[in-house]
Design an enzyme around this catalytic site. Structure first.
Site, PDB file in Angstrom:
ATOM      1  CG  ASP A 126       8.615 -56.685 -64.102  1.00 60.48           C
ATOM      2  OD1 ASP A 126       8.938 -57.878 -63.932  1.00 60.48           O
ATOM      3  OD2 ASP A 126       8.903 -55.782 -63.297  1.00 60.48           O
ATOM      4  CG  ASP A 142       8.135 -60.660 -60.405  1.00 61.00           C
ATOM      5  OD1 ASP A 142       9.271 -60.890 -59.951  1.00 61.00           O
ATOM      6  OD2 ASP A 142       7.878 -59.677 -61.127  1.00 61.00           O
TER       7      ASP A 142
END
Length: 183
Positions: A126, A142
């Site tokens: 991330d 995401d």
């Protein structure tokens, strides 16, 4: 299914597969760049106090829940991918339902993008961080999933009518009895 309809469905499946490959490629390239440019570095500030690129190895799910449950995530992802393929194949090949095809493609690409990370690294990479609202750090896959679900909710609320949803339910769950009659 007539010959023209079958040809149209094959074309839609081919286009869907190409789009999934492209989206997964973009996700993986972005994660590769995050590792190359952000890992073991200070955050890269885009807008001070608002948005930055911050490397994170997420061993859990959204918002950091279920840390270290790799087998669970792999199992759920495989089941979700199988379900998405099934649903994608059952959605009518009509312009009116193309948004649902797109949603399935985005969900599939998001699931596969993070699945690849879990298999290769045992965590998901991330790197997008909205510091203004201290939002959990996220990635391109995401974004696919979040946007697809937001669009799905909007379509359910404002675009598809009850008859459309009844038709989809009957196509996706043909083994269930449908309708409101008591017979």
């Amino acid at each position: 299914m007539n010959r023209n309809s079958k040809k149209h469905r094959v074309g839609l499946f081919s286009l869907g597969a190409l789009l999934v490959l492209l989206l997964v490629f973009l996700d993986q390239v972005s994660k590769y760049l995050a590792v190359a440019k952000l890992k073991d570095q200070a955050s890269f500030v885009i807008l001070k106090g608002v948005f930055e690129l911050h490397y994170l190895e997420n061993h859990g799910a959204a918002f950091g829940v279920l840390q270290g449950k790799k087998f669970f995530f792999i199992t759920v992802t495989v089941l979700m991918i199988a379900l998405l393929i099934y649903v994608y194949g059952r959605i009518p090949v009509e312009k009116h339902f193309y948004p649902l095809h797109g949603i399935c493609i985005a969900l599939f690409a998001g699931a596969v993008g993070n699945f690849i990370d879990r298999i290769l690294h045992n965590y998901v990479i991330d790197f997008f961080y909205f510091s203004l609202i201290d939002f959990p750090i996220f990635n391109v896959a995401d974004i696919y999933v979040t946007c697809a679900m937001a669009l799905f909710i909007m379509l359910l609320l404002f675009y598809y009518k009850e008859a459309d949803l009844d038709r989809l339910t009957a196509l996706i769950f043909p083994w269930k009895k449908h309708g409101v009659s008591g017979s």
